[in-house]
Design a protein around this motif. Structure first.
Motif, PDB file in Angstrom:
ATOM      1  N   LEU A 124       0.829  -1.201   0.000  1.00 53.54           N
ATOM      2  CA  LEU A 124       0.000   0.000   0.000  1.00 53.54           C
ATOM      3  C   LEU A 124       0.868   1.258   0.000  1.00 53.54           C
ATOM      4  N   VAL A 125       1.953   1.246   0.741  1.00 52.15           N
ATOM      5  CA  VAL A 125       2.864   2.397   0.721  1.00 52.15           C
ATOM      6  C   VAL A 125       3.335   2.658  -0.706  1.00 52.15           C
ATOM      7  N   ALA A 126       3.685   1.600  -1.438  1.00 47.68           N
ATOM      8  CA  ALA A 126       4.155   1.754  -2.815  1.00 47.68           C
ATOM      9  C   ALA A 126       3.078   2.367  -3.701  1.00 47.68           C
ATOM     10  N   LYS A 127       1.829   1.934  -3.551  1.00 47.29           N
ATOM     11  CA  LYS A 127       0.743   2.504  -4.356  1.00 47.29           C
ATOM     12  C   LYS A 127       0.561   3.987  -4.060  1.00 47.29           C
ATOM     13  N   LEU A 128       0.655   4.350  -2.796  1.00 46.97           N
ATOM     14  CA  LEU A 128       0.477   5.745  -2.406  1.00 46.97           C
ATOM     15  C   LEU A 128       1.649   6.602  -2.897  1.00 46.97           C
ATOM     16  N   GLU A 129       2.853   6.070  -2.829  1.00 46.01           N
ATOM     17  CA  GLU A 129       4.023   6.808  -3.329  1.00 46.01           C
ATOM     18  C   GLU A 129       3.983   6.936  -4.840  1.00 46.01           C
ATOM     19  N   ASP A 130       3.532   5.893  -5.528  1.00 44.73           N
ATOM     20  CA  ASP A 130       3.424   5.953  -6.984  1.00 44.73           C
ATOM     21  C   ASP A 130       2.424   7.024  -7.425  1.00 44.73           C
ATOM     22  N   ALA A 131       1.455   7.320  -6.551  1.00 45.46           N
ATOM     23  CA  ALA A 131       0.450   8.334  -6.871  1.00 45.46           C
ATOM     24  C   ALA A 131       0.941   9.747  -6.575  1.00 45.46           C
ATOM     25  N   GLY A 132       2.143   9.865  -6.016  1.00 45.14           N
ATOM     26  CA  GLY A 132       2.717  11.193  -5.810  1.00 45.14           C
ATOM     27  C   GLY A 132       2.873  11.631  -4.375  1.00 45.14           C
ATOM     28  N   LEU A 133       2.672  10.739  -3.415  1.00 51.21           N
ATOM     29  CA  LEU A 133       2.813  11.086  -2.007  1.00 51.21           C
ATOM     30  C   LEU A 133       4.188  10.665  -1.485  1.00 51.21           C
ATOM     31  N   ARG A 134       4.581  11.271  -0.385  1.00 51.50           N
ATOM     32  CA  ARG A 134       5.826  10.877   0.287  1.00 51.50           C
ATOM     33  C   ARG A 134       5.483  10.292   1.653  1.00 51.50           C
ATOM     34  N   PHE A 135       5.976   9.102   1.909  1.00 51.09           N
ATOM     35  CA  PHE A 135       5.665   8.360   3.124  1.00 51.09           C
ATOM     36  C   PHE A 135       6.358   8.981   4.332  1.00 51.09           C
ATOM     37  N   LEU A 136       5.586   9.177   5.419  1.00 49.50           N
ATOM     38  CA  LEU A 136       6.128   9.746   6.641  1.00 49.50           C
ATOM     39  C   LEU A 136       6.290   8.723   7.755  1.00 49.50           C
ATOM     40  N   GLY A 137       5.386   7.757   7.815  1.00 50.56           N
ATOM     41  CA  GLY A 137       5.470   6.768   8.875  1.00 50.56           C
ATOM     42  C   GLY A 137       4.180   5.983   9.004  1.00 50.56           C
ATOM     43  N   ARG A 138       4.217   4.940   9.846  1.00 56.11           N
ATOM     44  CA  ARG A 138       3.047   4.094  10.044  1.00 56.11           C
ATOM     45  C   ARG A 138       2.859   3.783  11.516  1.00 56.11           C
ATOM     46  N   ASP A 139       1.662   3.336  11.828  1.00 54.03           N
ATOM     47  CA  ASP A 139       1.331   2.939  13.187  1.00 54.03           C
ATOM     48  C   ASP A 139       0.380   1.757  13.116  1.00 54.03           C
ATOM     49  N   HIS A 140       0.261   1.015  14.212  1.00 52.19           N
ATOM     50  CA  HIS A 140      -0.709  -0.076  14.319  1.00 52.19           C
ATOM     51  C   HIS A 140      -1.536   0.153  15.582  1.00 52.19           C
ATOM     52  N   VAL A 141      -2.849   0.054  15.445  1.00 53.93           N
ATOM     53  CA  VAL A 141      -3.739   0.381  16.566  1.00 53.93           C
ATOM     54  C   VAL A 141      -4.852  -0.662  16.681  1.00 53.93           C
ATOM     55  N   HIS A 142      -5.587  -0.567  17.791  1.00 48.65           N
ATOM     56  CA  HIS A 142      -6.750  -1.421  18.074  1.00 48.65           C
ATOM     57  C   HIS A 142      -6.367  -2.888  18.268  1.00 48.65           C
ATOM     58  N   GLY A 143      -5.324  -3.109  19.092  1.00 42.95           N
ATOM     59  CA  GLY A 143      -4.887  -4.474  19.349  1.00 42.95           C
ATOM     60  C   GLY A 143      -5.946  -5.334  20.016  1.00 42.95           C
ATOM     61  N   LEU A 144      -6.817  -4.737  20.835  1.00 42.48           N
ATOM     62  CA  LEU A 144      -7.871  -5.501  21.485  1.00 42.48           C
ATOM     63  C   LEU A 144      -8.980  -5.900  20.518  1.00 42.48           C
ATOM     64  N   HIS A 145      -9.058  -5.217  19.396  1.00 39.48           N
ATOM     65  CA  HIS A 145     -10.144  -5.489  18.449  1.00 39.48           C
ATOM     66  C   HIS A 145      -9.885  -6.745  17.619  1.00 39.48           C
ATOM     67  N   SER A 146      -8.628  -7.101  17.431  1.00 34.87           N
ATOM     68  CA  SER A 146      -8.331  -8.289  16.623  1.00 34.87           C
ATOM     69  C   SER A 146      -8.889  -9.566  17.245  1.00 34.87           C
ATOM     70  N   PRO A 147      -8.590  -9.876  18.522  1.00 34.40           N
ATOM     71  CA  PRO A 147      -9.179 -11.093  19.090  1.00 34.40           C
ATOM     72  C   PRO A 147     -10.697 -11.052  19.156  1.00 34.40           C
ATOM     73  N   TYR A 148     -11.263  -9.860  19.301  1.00 32.44           N
ATOM     74  CA  TYR A 148     -12.729  -9.743  19.283  1.00 32.44           C
ATOM     75  C   TYR A 148     -13.282 -10.213  17.942  1.00 32.44           C
ATOM     76  N   TRP A 149     -12.667  -9.759  16.848  1.00 31.31           N
ATOM     77  CA  TRP A 149     -13.158 -10.150  15.522  1.00 31.31           C
ATOM     78  C   TRP A 149     -12.830 -11.596  15.205  1.00 31.31           C
ATOM     79  N   TRP A 150     -11.730 -12.107  15.705  1.00 28.14           N
ATOM     80  CA  TRP A 150     -11.446 -13.530  15.524  1.00 28.14           C
ATOM     81  C   TRP A 150     -12.521 -14.367  16.202  1.00 28.14           C
ATOM     82  N   LEU A 151     -12.933 -13.936  17.390  1.00 27.00           N
ATOM     83  CA  LEU A 151     -14.002 -14.644  18.098  1.00 27.00           C
ATOM     84  C   LEU A 151     -15.306 -14.577  17.319  1.00 27.00           C
TER      85      LEU A 151
END
Length: 242
Positions: A159-186
């Motif tokens: 996804l970063v590559a697609k966004l950069e190919d469209a003309g953007l410059r990547f600044l950074g990433r984050d991961h959130v909602h760790g408690l939501h993953s096991p909820y959805w797995w359940l």
């Protein structure tokens, strides 16, 4: 005003009061409401007229409640992500949260997001993270094989590559909602529509408690789980100056 769980960090996005911002694919409006509270000139865009009607009602309730920064404005707009009804460079900040995974022609949608963002402006794009999403797909076809459902699982670098190919410059990433993953797995394991399952109901109450009260226990759990199995990946990018 009801509480909402946010995926985007608006300080990291650089949002300032008075800036014109777009929440593309706003859904129930959680990010649009927060940007309005911060004094922005907000446009909440979605294809779903019913969702927009509800968002508009909440904007009106916020105005009636008062306490908004002077000059803050908010409105809704029905539109298509593949043909955004806005001028080039119209927005200082853009948010596209949990949207691109629903759009077959994601590259065209990305090009439209870049087009309406001004040079020097920033954008936050969030999508389901590869591993948690892969588990959901493996556990349940009903999770994604629905009308308007998820059509792909993104790897971060892809996804970063697609966004950069469209003309953007990547600044950074984050991961959130760790408690939501096991909820959805359940949910996927017992049936995604089986909200009466006692384990699902109990877990949902924990998530509501997390959102409303933000207790130390869930904040610590989130800090541990977010980097490992955070449900959402958040990418921050800038459109370079001309």
């Amino acid at each position: 005003m009801r509480d909402h769980v946010l995926t985007v960090d608006f300080d990291r996005l650089g949002l300032q009061a008075g800036e014109r911002v777009l929440d593309m694919g706003c859904g129930a409006g959680r990010h649009a409401f927060e940007m309005y509270k911060r004094g922005a000139d907000v446009i909440a865009l979605d294809q779903d007229a019913d969702e927009l009607s509800t968002v508009s009602e909440w904007f009106a309730a916020m105005r009636e409640e008062g306490g908004l920064p002077e000059g803050a404005e908010a409105d809704v707009k029905q539109g298509d992500a593949l043909d955004l009804p806005f001028a080039d460079g119209e927005f200082d900040r853009v948010v596209a949260s949990e949207v691109l995974e629903h759009i077959p022609d994601d590259e065209r949608a990305i090009s439209e997001l870049v087009r309406v963002l001004r040079p020097g402006g920033t954008i936050a794009v969030t999508v389901p993270r590869w591993l948690p999403e892969k588990v959901c797909w493996a556990l349940s076809d009903d999770y994604h094989e629905v009308e308007g459902g998820h059509v792909r699982i993104y790897r971060g670098d892809e996804l970063v590559a697609k966004l950069e190919d469209a003309g953007l410059r990547f600044l950074g990433r984050d991961h959130v909602h760790g408690l939501h993953s096991p909820y959805w797995w359940l949910k996927c394991a017992v049936g995604v529509t089986n909200d009466k399952n006692p384990l699902v109901r109990a877990f949902h109450q924990v998530l509501v408690w997390e959102i409303v009260k933000q207790p130390l226990a869930t904040r610590v759990a989130g800090a541990v789980l977010d980097p490992l199995v955070g449900k959402s990946m958040v990418l921050y990018l800038v459109k370079p100056e001309l």
